[in-house]
Structures are given as structure tokens and as C-alpha cells.
Write a protein that holds these residues in place. Structure first.
Motif, PDB file in Angstrom:
ATOM      1  N   GLU A 218      66.427  36.216  58.821  1.00 26.42           N
ATOM      2  CA  GLU A 218      66.120  35.623  60.129  1.00 26.42           C
ATOM      3  C   GLU A 218      66.439  34.128  60.134  1.00 26.42           C
ATOM      4  O   GLU A 218      66.985  33.593  61.112  1.00 26.42           O
TER       5      GLU A 218
ATOM      6  N   SER B 297      54.477  36.973  52.681  1.00 24.03           N
ATOM      7  CA  SER B 297      54.120  35.985  53.700  1.00 24.03           C
ATOM      8  C   SER B 297      54.764  36.324  55.037  1.00 24.03           C
ATOM      9  O   SER B 297      54.174  36.098  56.088  1.00 24.03           O
ATOM     10  N   ALA B 298      55.983  36.836  54.979  1.00 19.14           N
ATOM     11  CA  ALA B 298      56.725  37.121  56.207  1.00 19.14           C
ATOM     12  C   ALA B 298      56.555  38.588  56.601  1.00 19.14           C
ATOM     13  O   ALA B 298      56.878  39.498  55.822  1.00 19.14           O
TER      14      ALA B 298
ATOM     15  N   ARG C 126      53.511  34.121  65.155  1.00 19.41           N
ATOM     16  CA  ARG C 126      53.466  35.323  64.315  1.00 19.41           C
ATOM     17  C   ARG C 126      52.157  35.334  63.539  1.00 19.41           C
ATOM     18  O   ARG C 126      51.679  34.292  63.120  1.00 19.41           O
TER      19      ARG C 126
ATOM     20  N   TYR D  73      49.828  30.150  54.796  1.00 21.84           N
ATOM     21  CA  TYR D  73      48.818  29.388  55.531  1.00 21.84           C
ATOM     22  C   TYR D  73      47.432  29.665  54.959  1.00 21.84           C
ATOM     23  O   TYR D  73      47.124  30.796  54.598  1.00 21.84           O
TER      24      TYR D  73
ATOM     25  N   GLY E 245      60.230  24.450  58.711  1.00 25.69           N
ATOM     26  CA  GLY E 245      59.142  23.778  58.016  1.00 25.69           C
ATOM     27  C   GLY E 245      57.838  24.554  58.201  1.00 25.69           C
ATOM     28  O   GLY E 245      57.835  25.665  58.744  1.00 25.69           O
ATOM     29  N   THR E 246      56.745  23.953  57.780  1.00 26.30           N
ATOM     30  CA  THR E 246      55.429  24.580  57.929  1.00 26.30           C
ATOM     31  C   THR E 246      55.135  24.848  59.398  1.00 26.30           C
ATOM     32  O   THR E 246      54.655  25.930  59.756  1.00 26.30           O
ATOM     33  N   ASN E 247      55.437  23.878  60.262  1.00 31.37           N
ATOM     34  CA  ASN E 247      55.158  24.044  61.689  1.00 31.37           C
ATOM     35  C   ASN E 247      56.132  24.993  62.377  1.00 31.37           C
ATOM     36  O   ASN E 247      55.922  25.375  63.528  1.00 31.37           O
ATOM     37  N   SER E 248      57.185  25.362  61.658  1.00 32.05           N
ATOM     38  CA  SER E 248      58.161  26.337  62.168  1.00 32.05           C
ATOM     39  C   SER E 248      57.758  27.765  61.823  1.00 32.05           C
ATOM     40  O   SER E 248      58.501  28.699  62.144  1.00 32.05           O
ATOM     41  N   GLU E 249      56.619  27.923  61.137  1.00 34.12           N
ATOM     42  CA  GLU E 249      56.236  29.256  60.638  1.00 34.12           C
ATOM     43  C   GLU E 249      57.345  29.831  59.758  1.00 34.12           C
ATOM     44  O   GLU E 249      57.596  31.048  59.740  1.00 34.12           O
ATOM     45  N   ALA E 250      57.967  28.953  58.985  1.00 35.35           N
ATOM     46  CA  ALA E 250      59.142  29.352  58.188  1.00 35.35           C
ATOM     47  C   ALA E 250      58.823  30.469  57.210  1.00 35.35           C
ATOM     48  O   ALA E 250      59.656  31.353  56.986  1.00 35.35           O
ATOM     49  N   ASN E 251      57.632  30.428  56.623  1.00 33.39           N
ATOM     50  CA  ASN E 251      57.311  31.462  55.644  1.00 33.39           C
ATOM     51  C   ASN E 251      56.828  32.745  56.284  1.00 33.39           C
ATOM     52  O   ASN E 251      56.486  33.695  55.594  1.00 33.39           O
ATOM     53  N   SER E 252      56.817  32.759  57.611  1.00 33.03           N
ATOM     54  CA  SER E 252      56.587  34.007  58.343  1.00 33.03           C
ATOM     55  C   SER E 252      57.911  34.623  58.793  1.00 33.03           C
ATOM     56  O   SER E 252      57.925  35.631  59.501  1.00 33.03           O
ATOM     57  N   LEU E 253      59.020  34.006  58.385  1.00 28.05           N
ATOM     58  CA  LEU E 253      60.366  34.496  58.718  1.00 28.05           C
ATOM     59  C   LEU E 253      61.046  35.001  57.451  1.00 28.05           C
ATOM     60  O   LEU E 253      60.867  34.426  56.372  1.00 28.05           O
ATOM     61  N   SER E 254      61.854  36.035  57.579  1.00 26.55           N
ATOM     62  CA  SER E 254      62.631  36.501  56.426  1.00 26.55           C
ATOM     63  C   SER E 254      63.812  35.563  56.186  1.00 26.55           C
ATOM     64  O   SER E 254      64.194  34.782  57.065  1.00 26.55           O
TER      65      SER E 254
END
Lengths: 306, 306
Positions: A57, B82-83, A275, B110, A45-54
Motif C-alpha cells: 500500500e 500492526s497493519a 484505521r 500505537y 510517519g506516525t501521524n500517517s498511520e504508516a504502520n497500519s499500512l502494508s
């Protein structure tokens, strides 16, 4: 339709190593601790930094959970993405793993897009995944995505895909919108989740399903306790206590604060790692947070031995 | 420092089949036509629907250009994401292919992130790519990304990575910001590109490098002609004509309008295809656009035989 028992999900914070790599073992342990506290796992989710993960991943982290014995029925991974093929790939993989459902962001790069364009996006994902087991929870979070999901869009998706579109998370922070989603769609079994436990009791009394909330990462036990006992005499007092705890965390940047708390109460310093573009709490913020939490006798019981 | 000749780049529109797959052959042909009109290829920009493509799709499209004989020195692919791992993977691949530079969005999920967080993001990309040939053009497009790049951030990046951070595209639409970027950084060779040919002459007169503009997809010849002859007596008249043509397209949703024009003047109907969440022009919009273009005697010469 009101629920005898509400449901609570945690958008699980993602552990990184000092080199910013996801730490699968620590992720599995954290998810076990959350399950022990009776909250479901809305990973990515948003708090998981999901969009900072490929996508890769996220797929591997999901596999680690399944291989680690986490029941797929307790998983609601976020699988939305700006790029259609990314959303299709991760959704397909999650469905194949047997998850309860997926939480799906709209594509979030272009702003001011039409309901027609968003309908086509969700429709393409559903058609391309092409699996009767696919259960989508729509993710409405305009303060971050800047791409709202209108009631008209939800209605159209529900008509076209009544078996695949099963609920929504409303992180607008606007109660009148959550109320409207419940009033319009909940009678037919559509599950409306508030995006914060601040609205948990209100949501359950109105006929919603529960909440999917950042602070369920740090305060899962008391939040799930209210979801079970929401029709009890003590419910308002419980809600007041939950809201107070949440407000402690809201004084700080939320994701770094959740991770600072996880680091402190687990004893694993690396939990503080985020991240970029996020930044961990600075030393002053960290000290302020811990002082406030101590004053409130806050704890994350069982985390250290997890 | 003023440039004897300005430079113009097209954020190349991406051709899709009716099944929404990228069409590599048509992409190569389009890039050849643009090069014949003396504009460089800023593939995978906002107008390319870059964030609607997966990293793998972009890598393969880039390879198709190189294999198709497009000179790498004329390529400035967009590689931001983003990632972090996505940005690193695509940037590394682009640098290995020998491109002139990469145009890099900040991470855009973000909002309200700090300069410190953005600095860390760009810094991690640069360190992880770890290649002296890496040349980054920063991409400032707050109306879409909602994540602005401040002058202070640019200054800090330039100090830390003077050889890797070589320019910026300013798509804020705010001339005073473009002017400030030029005044602050252009003297040392930093290349400031306007995000629209509307500001081309102004940018070149102020000491900027040129423009990277949506409508360079449809009107490349006249735009590059002004970039060459900007010190000539006819420059203001040429600028006025460019602005007039741009305004015809601005009456419609830009990306679908560019693709509708490409479809019409190439004779290839599939050019009109966009990926969701975008939607192609409807029949009325299409007719209106074509009538306006005919009235202005607009053409895309040579496209049909490309």
C-alpha cells in the motif's frame, strides 16, 4: 552551524475510504496543498498511520505521488519496519523513486534491545539497499516505538555511514535530548529536526534544521513562515502563536483530530476515517474541537478548492 | 471445566542462514522433532522472531511445513500484525491451509489505544477473513507488545464472535491475570494458555488449557509429560524440575539462548543466527550457558539425528 532558513515537513495524514482503503487521488491533492504551503512531505510517519499500512500500500501511494507530479525532492517517506525485508523493500523503492531521504524507525516489536542489535539492523538496511543515493533520517520516538536511539548509536552509524545517515527526527519531547543531538552532530551537517513546532524556534536558534510535526498537516503556512523568518524581530510572537494553535489540537487524540479538521475544512467527510486500532473523534469531541477552532479563528485556507 | 490432558505448544524458533534467510528445510525438521516430543507448533510467535519476518516469508514457511507433511491440525501460527491488511492476508492463508487456529497479537505500534479500537481491529480481521473455520487465540503479551488485552475486550469479542474467538495466551507473567481469564471465560470452553511452563501445573489445576512456552523449544518432552500426567502423584516434582530447567535459560537473553542450545545439540552451527535487532550470545555467554546445561545434565535427545 545555523541555517538561514529552517525546513518544515508534514507527516502527511493518509486518506481512507469508508472501506478503509487508501484513497490515492485525495492523497495526491492533500500533498499538493501542503507543498503550496511550503512544507515538505514526510509521508508514512506516525501521524500517517504508516504502520497500519502494508508495504505494498505504501509503495503504491508513493508511486501515485510521483505519477501525480509531486517532486521526489520534496518527499521523505517513512520506511522503517519491524521486519528487515520490509524495511529494505520499501527503502529500495523510495530511493529508486529519487526521494530526498527516508525517515527510518528502528524495529519496534522487541523492547530493551541493544545498540549493537540496532546498529546491525540499520547497517543491514543500508548494505542491502546498496545505493549511494540513500539518505536516512533516523526516527527517535520513544513514547510510541518504545525503542530509543541513543547518542552512542547515532555516533556509530555516522562514523560507519557518513554519506547515508544524514539526520534525525527527535520526537522524544525532551528538549535536552534535541539539544544534545545538535551539540554532538550538527556541526558536520547532520540535520536535527524537532518532532513538534513547539520547539521550532528553539531548534533553529540552537543550530538544528527545523521540524517534522503532526500539526504541520493543519497549520502548514504559519509554521513554514516562521521557519523562513526565524531570525526576524517577530519570531517569538510567531512561535507563541504556533504553540497556541498546536495546543488546541493537543486537547484531543491527535491523529483523529487532524483528520476531523481535514474533513471539516475540505468538505470531504471521509477524511475523518482512521484505521483500527485508532478511533475517530466521537460526536462530542468533534463539536468541542470545532468550537475551539472557531473561537481561535482557525482555518485551513485553500484546502476546499485543492 | 478441567482438562484431562493439558496441551503444550512451542513458539518454534526460526532457523536462518548466515545470510539471514529463513531455512525451510531446517524449519520442517525442527517441527518434526517437536511433534515427536508431543508439543504443538505455535510457529511465528515472539520467540520465532515472527515480527522480523515479512508476511511473504511466513506464508512460504507455513507452506513448507504443510508440503513437508506436518499436520495442519498441529499448527497455531502467529498472524497478528500492526497493519490490518498484513494480518488479514496471513490469517486467510493460514485458515486456507487448515490450521488448528491462529495466535493473534494486537496491532502493536500505537500505545494507549482503546478497547474500542482493538475490538474494531480484531473484528475487521474476522469479517475480512470471513471463514467459519477461523479460530483465534488472542495473544496478551504486554511486556513486549505494550498493548494489553483487557478482560472487558475479551468478553466483548467472545460475545460478538463466539465461534471464532476460542482462547488466549497470557504472557503477562502475572498469575492473577491468568486466573481471572480462567475464572471469567474457561467454563464455556475458552482455552486459557499460560505463556510459560512455570505456570503449567497451576494453570491446569485452575481449569486452563496448558501452556505455550519459549522453553518448549528446548525441553518439549518433559513439559508435555507433565501436561499429560498433571493429575498424578508426581506432578509437583515434575513441575519443580521444569521450572529449574527454565531458570537456566532465563539467565540469558531467551531467544539467542534457545538458538545457541539448538545449535549445540543439533550440531548445526547456523542455528545460532538471529535477525537484528536481536544479537546472538557472545562467546562468554555461550560458554556459561553450556557449562550450566552440562552441570544440569540437560539434553535435547533425538535432535541431532532429526
Amino acid at each position: 552551524m545555523s541555517h538561514a532558513t529552517g525546513r518544515v515537513w508534514s507527516p502527511v495524514i493518509t486518506p481512507f475510504t469508508a472501506e478503509l482503503a487508501p484513497d490515492r487521488e485525495r492523497f495526491v491533492a492533500q500533498c499538493r496543498w501542503l507543498l503550496d504551503n511550503d512544507v515538505g512531505l514526510a509521508v508514512f510517519g506516525t501521524n500517517s498511520e504508516a504502520n497500519s499500512l502494508s508495504v505494498e500500500e505504501k509503495s503504491q501511494l508513493l508511486d501515485a505521488l510521483i505519477e501525480g507530479g509531486i517532486p521526489a525532492a520534496r518527499l521523505m517517506p517513512g520506511t522503517g519496519a519491524s521486519a528487515l525485508p520490509d524495511a529494505v523493500a520499501l527503502t529500495r523503492h523510495a530511493v529508486a523513486q529519487g526521494v530526498e531521504g527516508v525517515l527510518m524507525l528502528p524495529p519496534f516489536y522487541y523492547k530493551g534491545v541493544s545498540d549493537e542489535g540496532l546498529f546491525r539492523y540499520f547497517s543491514e538496511v543500508i548494505e542491502r539497499v546498496g545505493d549511494a543515493r540513500l539518505r536516512i533520517y533516523l526516527y527517535h520516538i520513544p513514547p510510541v516505538s518504545q525503542v530509543p536511539l541513543s547518542l552512542a548509536l547515532i555516533e556509530r552509524l555516522l562514523k560507519a555511514y557518513p554519506k547515508n545517515v544524514v539526520g534525525v527526527k527527535d520526537s522524544s519531547g525532551d528538549w535536552s535530548n534535541t539539544q544534545a543531538m545538535i551539540d554532538n552532530f550538527a556541526a558536520d551537517g547532520f540535520q536535527v529536526y524537532a518532532g513538534s513546532e513547539h520547539f521550532l524556534l528553539q531548534t533553529l536558534r540552537a543550530g538544528g534544521a527545523g521540524c517534522i510535526s503532526a500539526t504541520a498537516n493543519v497549520n502548514p503556512g504559519p509554521i513554514s513562515a516562521l521557519a523562513k523568518a526565524w531570525q526576524g524581530a517577530d519570531a517569538d510572537a510567531q512561535q507563541a502563536a504556533l504553540t497556541n494553535t498546536r495546543k488546541l489540537f493537543e486537547r484531543f487524540p491527535m491523529i483523529p483530530a487532524l483528520k476531523a479538521a481535514a474533513a471539516r475544512y475540505s468538505g470531504i467527510e471521509e477524511w475523518a476515517q482512521v484505521r483500527p486500532p485508532l478511533v475517530e473523534l466521537n460526536e462530542q469531541q468533534r463539536q468541542d474541537l470545532f468550537a475551539i477552532l472557531d473561537e481561535a479563528s482557525f482555518d485551513m485556507p485553500g484546502l476546499k478548492d485543492g
